[in-house]
Design a protein around this motif. Structure first.
Motif, short mmCIF file in Angstrom:
data_model
loop_
_atom_site.label_atom_id
_atom_site.label_comp_id
_atom_site.label_asym_id
_atom_site.label_seq_id
_atom_site.Cartn_x
_atom_site.Cartn_y
_atom_site.Cartn_z
N LYS A 12 13.77 1.75 -4.38
CA LYS A 12 14.21 0.65 -5.57
C LYS A 12 13.15 -0.26 -5.73
N SER A 13 11.95 -0.23 -4.83
CA SER A 13 10.89 -1.26 -4.87
C SER A 13 9.54 -0.50 -5.32
N SER A 14 8.61 -0.94 -5.10
CA SER A 14 7.19 -0.30 -5.41
C SER A 14 6.83 0.93 -4.85
N ALA A 15 6.49 1.76 -5.37
CA ALA A 15 6.17 2.98 -4.76
C ALA A 15 4.97 3.78 -5.35
N TRP A 16 4.39 4.60 -4.59
CA TRP A 16 3.28 5.48 -5.38
C TRP A 16 3.91 6.69 -6.00
N ILE A 17 3.67 7.41 -6.83
CA ILE A 17 3.81 8.66 -7.35
C ILE A 17 2.46 9.64 -7.55
N VAL A 18 2.71 10.70 -6.79
CA VAL A 18 1.55 11.57 -7.02
C VAL A 18 2.10 12.91 -7.84
N SER A 19 1.50 13.17 -8.77
CA SER A 19 1.94 14.36 -9.42
C SER A 19 0.79 15.34 -9.80
N TYR A 20 0.78 16.61 -9.06
CA TYR A 20 -0.32 17.53 -9.17
C TYR A 20 0.18 18.96 -9.37
N ASP A 21 -0.42 19.69 -9.82
CA ASP A 21 -0.03 21.06 -10.00
C ASP A 21 -1.30 22.07 -10.61
N GLY A 22 -0.98 23.30 -10.95
CA GLY A 22 -2.11 24.16 -11.46
C GLY A 22 -1.83 24.53 -13.04
N GLY A 23 -1.13 23.66 -13.61
CA GLY A 23 -0.87 23.57 -15.10
C GLY A 23 -0.30 22.24 -15.61
N GLY A 24 0.31 22.29 -16.82
CA GLY A 24 0.96 21.16 -17.30
C GLY A 24 0.25 20.67 -18.45
N ASP A 25 0.55 19.47 -19.18
CA ASP A 25 0.28 18.98 -20.27
C ASP A 25 -1.06 18.37 -20.26
N HIS A 149 -7.40 14.20 0.70
CA HIS A 149 -8.98 13.61 0.32
C HIS A 149 -8.88 12.56 -1.01
N LEU A 150 -7.86 13.29 -2.00
CA LEU A 150 -7.87 12.66 -3.37
C LEU A 150 -6.59 11.57 -3.21
N MET A 151 -5.75 11.79 -2.34
CA MET A 151 -4.49 10.68 -2.61
C MET A 151 -4.81 9.52 -1.55
N CYS A 152 -5.32 9.78 -0.49
CA CYS A 152 -5.28 8.44 0.49
C CYS A 152 -6.31 7.35 -0.28
N PRO A 153 -7.41 7.57 -0.63
CA PRO A 153 -7.91 6.29 -1.09
C PRO A 153 -7.38 5.41 -2.11
N VAL A 154 -6.49 6.17 -2.81
CA VAL A 154 -5.57 5.33 -3.66
C VAL A 154 -4.41 4.78 -3.02
N ILE A 155 -3.37 5.82 -2.44
CA ILE A 155 -2.23 5.32 -1.88
C ILE A 155 -2.38 4.57 -0.76
N GLY A 156 -3.70 4.49 -0.12
CA GLY A 156 -4.12 3.70 0.90
C GLY A 156 -4.29 2.17 0.65
N GLN A 157 -4.25 1.99 -0.70
CA GLN A 157 -4.51 0.54 -0.92
C GLN A 157 -3.25 -0.11 -0.54
N HIS A 158 -2.09 0.52 -0.63
CA HIS A 158 -0.61 -0.10 -0.08
C HIS A 158 -0.02 1.06 0.64
N PRO A 159 -0.63 0.95 1.97
CA PRO A 159 0.20 2.24 2.86
C PRO A 159 1.47 1.99 3.26
N ASP A 160 2.10 0.83 3.06
CA ASP A 160 3.32 0.68 3.27
C ASP A 160 4.39 0.94 2.13
N TRP A 161 3.77 1.42 0.87
CA TRP A 161 4.53 1.91 -0.21
C TRP A 161 4.76 3.41 0.02
N PRO A 162 6.18 3.78 -0.16
CA PRO A 162 6.73 5.05 -0.12
C PRO A 162 5.94 5.97 -1.04
N VAL A 163 5.99 7.01 -1.05
CA VAL A 163 5.26 7.78 -2.11
C VAL A 163 6.07 9.11 -2.45
N CYS A 164 6.19 9.26 -3.94
CA CYS A 164 7.17 10.22 -4.36
C CYS A 164 5.94 11.41 -4.72
#
Length: 193
Positions: A12-25, A149-164
Motif C-alpha cells: 500500500k506504500s511505495s514500491a518498485w515495479i519491474v516489467s519485462y518479457d519477450g514481446g509487448g507494446d 544486473h539490470l534491476m539492481c542498480p535501480v531498485i537498489g536505490q530504495h532496497p527497503d521498497w517491495p518489488v512487483c
C-alpha cells in the motif's frame, strides 16, 4: 502489466515495479523494453527503460535441447527449459556461449541462426543427456545474471521498497527466488504475462 502487478499486491506504500518479457507494446526494431517503474503516493512513473529482450533468447535457447519436445506453441519452451535447468550444473563453456548468445540483440529468426554459429551442436535437438542439462542450466544462469544486473542498480536505490515483478519473464521463478534471497520482498501477480 505495471498496474496489475501493483494493485494485486499487498503493498500500500511505495514500491518498485519491474516489467519485462519477450514481446509487448514496446517492440522497436525487434527489441523489447525492460521497464522499471516506481509507485509513490499512488502515482506511477517510469524510472528506467532499457531496450533489451531477455524473454526471446531464453525461449529460443531451448531450440537445441532434445529433451524438450518442440510443440507448435513456442511459449511453452521457456517453462520446460527452466525445469530442465534444475538437472544441470555450471559448465563454463556453455555459460560463455550463452553470454554471447544473450548479447545478440536481434529479431527471433536471427537467434535461431546465431545458435549453430556459436557451436555446431546447437542445432535443433542437437543436445542430449548431461550436455542438454548443463546447457539449460547455463541459459537459466545467464538469464538470471542479466535480469539481476539490470534491476539492481535501480531498485537498489530504495532496497527497503517491495518489488512487483510482471511481464512474461516474471514467470521465471528461479530469478524471482534470487531476488528474494537478496533480501527483497517480492510480489508476482497470478497473471504476469
Amino acid at each position: 502489466h505495471a498496474a496489475v502487478a501493483y494493485y494485486t499486491s499487498p503493498f500500500k506504500s511505495s514500491a518498485w515495479i519491474v516489467s519485462y518479457d519477450g514481446g509487448g507494446d514496446d517492440l522497436a526494431e525487434g527489441m523489447a523494453s525492460f521497464k522499471i517503474f516506481k509507485m509513490v503516493d499512488q502515482k506511477l512513473s517510469v524510472e528506467a527503460t532499457i531496450s533489451v529482450d531477455l524473454g526471446t533468447p531464453f525461449m529460443v535457447s531451448a531450440y537445441p535441447l532434445a529433451p524438450i519436445i518442440k510443440g507448435p506453441n513456442m511459449l511453452t519452451w521457456s517453462g520446460k527449459l527452466m525445469g530442465l535447468a534444475g538437472h544441470g550444473s555450471f559448465h563454463e563453456y556453455f555459460v560463455d556461449k550463452m553470454r554471447q548468445f544473450y548479447s545478440e540483440h536481434d529479431i527471433f529468426s536471427r537467434y535461431t541462426i546465431t545458435l549453430p554459429m556459436l557451436d555446431p551442436a546447437f542445432t535443433l535437438d542437437g543436445l542430449v543427456g548431461r550436455e542438454a542439462f548443463d546447457y539449460a542450466y547455463a541459459s537459466q544462469h545467464v538469464f538470471t545474471e542479466r535480469a539481476i544486473h539490470l534491476m539492481c542498480p535501480v531498485i537498489g536505490q530504495h532496497p527497503d521498497w517491495p518489488v512487483c515483478i510482471t511481464g512474461g519473464c516474471a514467470l521465471n521463478v528461479l530469478t524471482n527466488q534470487r531476488l528474494r534471497d537478496a533480501g527483497y520482498t517480492i510480489h508476482v501477480p497470478p497473471n504476469p504475462n
